[in-house]
Design an enzyme around this catalytic site. Structure first.
Site, short mmCIF file in Angstrom:
data_model
loop_
_atom_site.label_atom_id
_atom_site.label_comp_id
_atom_site.label_asym_id
_atom_site.label_seq_id
_atom_site.Cartn_x
_atom_site.Cartn_y
_atom_site.Cartn_z
N PHE A 35 0.82 -1.21 0.00
CA PHE A 35 0.00 0.00 0.00
C PHE A 35 0.85 1.27 0.00
O PHE A 35 0.32 2.35 0.10
CB PHE A 35 -0.93 0.03 1.24
CG PHE A 35 -1.99 -1.02 1.21
CD1 PHE A 35 -2.03 -2.01 2.18
CD2 PHE A 35 -2.97 -1.03 0.21
CE1 PHE A 35 -3.01 -2.99 2.16
CE2 PHE A 35 -3.95 -2.01 0.19
CZ PHE A 35 -3.98 -2.98 1.16
N GLY A 38 5.57 1.46 3.56
CA GLY A 38 7.03 1.44 3.72
C GLY A 38 7.67 2.66 3.06
O GLY A 38 8.52 3.33 3.64
N ASN A 65 17.34 -11.24 1.88
CA ASN A 65 16.08 -10.49 1.83
C ASN A 65 15.97 -9.69 0.53
O ASN A 65 16.07 -8.47 0.50
CB ASN A 65 15.96 -9.58 3.05
CG ASN A 65 14.55 -9.04 3.24
OD1 ASN A 65 13.72 -9.12 2.33
ND2 ASN A 65 14.27 -8.50 4.41
N TYR A 72 15.06 -1.02 -1.51
CA TYR A 72 16.00 0.04 -1.19
C TYR A 72 16.79 0.48 -2.42
O TYR A 72 17.03 1.67 -2.64
CB TYR A 72 16.96 -0.41 -0.08
CG TYR A 72 16.27 -0.72 1.23
CD1 TYR A 72 16.47 -1.94 1.87
CD2 TYR A 72 15.41 0.20 1.82
CE1 TYR A 72 15.84 -2.23 3.05
CE2 TYR A 72 14.78 -0.09 3.02
CZ TYR A 72 14.98 -1.31 3.63
OH TYR A 72 14.35 -1.60 4.80
N LYS A 73 17.21 -0.49 -3.24
CA LYS A 73 18.00 -0.15 -4.44
C LYS A 73 17.16 0.68 -5.42
O LYS A 73 17.67 1.65 -6.00
CB LYS A 73 18.50 -1.41 -5.13
CG LYS A 73 19.76 -1.99 -4.49
CD LYS A 73 20.32 -3.14 -5.30
CE LYS A 73 21.74 -3.45 -4.86
NZ LYS A 73 22.26 -4.67 -5.50
N ARG A 74 15.89 0.35 -5.56
CA ARG A 74 15.00 1.12 -6.47
C ARG A 74 14.91 2.56 -6.02
O ARG A 74 14.67 3.45 -6.83
CB ARG A 74 13.59 0.52 -6.46
CG ARG A 74 13.35 -0.58 -7.49
CD ARG A 74 11.86 -0.73 -7.79
NE ARG A 74 11.09 -0.99 -6.59
CZ ARG A 74 10.88 -2.20 -6.05
NH1 ARG A 74 11.42 -3.27 -6.61
NH2 ARG A 74 10.14 -2.34 -4.96
#
Lengths: 103, 171
Positions: A35, A38, A65, A72-74
């Site tokens: 949604f 995060g 993970n 996080y990389k995106r």
């Protein structure tokens, strides 16, 4: 889609926070993923960091993970181990006590 | 062997600390990443809400030698962090001893002092990161009881740099 709000946690939320910490430890799949919660938390965190004049955000991710690593990389995170060779270490309390007790 | 004292840094030490920060970054082959100024070190370490604590290792004059400002030959910079699993932790951001003063146990003395402070403040872990080619440092930490979290548990360090942070913040 559920509506949500991100805000600083008051002390009265500690038992809920502890429950979520334990859920993370047990890898329970939450019904509330997907949604954008995060992302919104990360956005709020970055805004707080910039207000406090921080220049970067450091954190650890478990190597297996993949969803989190991709998340996080995106969003532009650098993988410090592959980029520069940094490895996190820790010294547990029993060794801190041993060191502090030595002459 | 030189006699060395480990003490809490004072604001006046910031110039020397910055010099040693730059030496450490050069040793780590990451000099271009040092953007900090002496003013920022002073404000962030000795202002109203300090972001860090710092120990310095200084040479004591030998008996009979004139007393004067002591030469700072090393430092350990640390701050308090929080583990949602273990509670209060201390993070050792930097530890450095000038090359000509290594091999005398100064690095270990600095880490021991950080351990003492950490325990006084109720911390249960000391955390740090080390470069994978820095075998000397890894051996020192392991001799003091450290575990390599990448090797032992598969943890990897990540970072959002300033540009990525700005984008996330929507600025």
């Amino acid at each position: 889609m559920a509506k949500f709000v991100i805000c600083p946690a008051p002390a009265t939320h500690c038992s809920d926070i502890l429950r979520l910490i334990k859920e993370l430890d047990l890898f329970i799949m939450s019904d509330y993923r997907g949604f954008g919660i995060g992302s919104q938390i990360l956005k709020n965190l970055s805004q707080v960091a910039m207000k406090c004049r921080c220049s970067s955000v450091h954190f650890l991710v478990a190597e297996w993970n993949e969803p989190s690593i991709n998340f996080y990389k995106r969003r532009g995170a650098s993988h410090l181990y592959s980029k520069e060779g940094w490895r996190p270490f820790k010294i547990d309390k029993e060794y801190l006590l041993k060191m502090a007790g030595e002459e | 062997m030189a006699s060395v004292r480990i003490r809490q840094a004072e604001e006046g030490d910031c110039g020397n600390i910055l010099k040693l920060i730059r030496e450490l970054a050069e040793y780590e082959k990451l000099s271009d990443q040092v953007k900090i100024s002496e003013e920022a070190l002073r404000a962030d370490g000795f202002g109203e809400n300090p972001f860090y604590c710092c120990l310095v290792a200084e040479l004591l004059p030998a008996p009979g030698e004139p007393q004067g400002p002591c030469v700072v030959v090393g430092y350990g910079l640390y701050y308090f962090i929080y583990s949602t699993w273990k509670g209060r932790n201390v993070y050792l951001e930097d530890i450095y001893v000038k090359p000509e003063y290594r091999g005398q146990g100064i690095g270990s003395k600095i880490i021991k002092k950080v351990a003492e402070v950490a325990l006084e403040r109720g911390c249960s872990q000391l955390r740090l990161t080390v470069l994978d080619w820095n075998k000397g440092a890894m051996d020192l930490y392991k001799a003091l009881g450290a575990r390599d979290l990448t090797e032992a548990e598969g943890w990897h360090s990540f970072r959002f740099e300033e540009e990525a942070m700005r984008e996330l913040a929507g600025k």
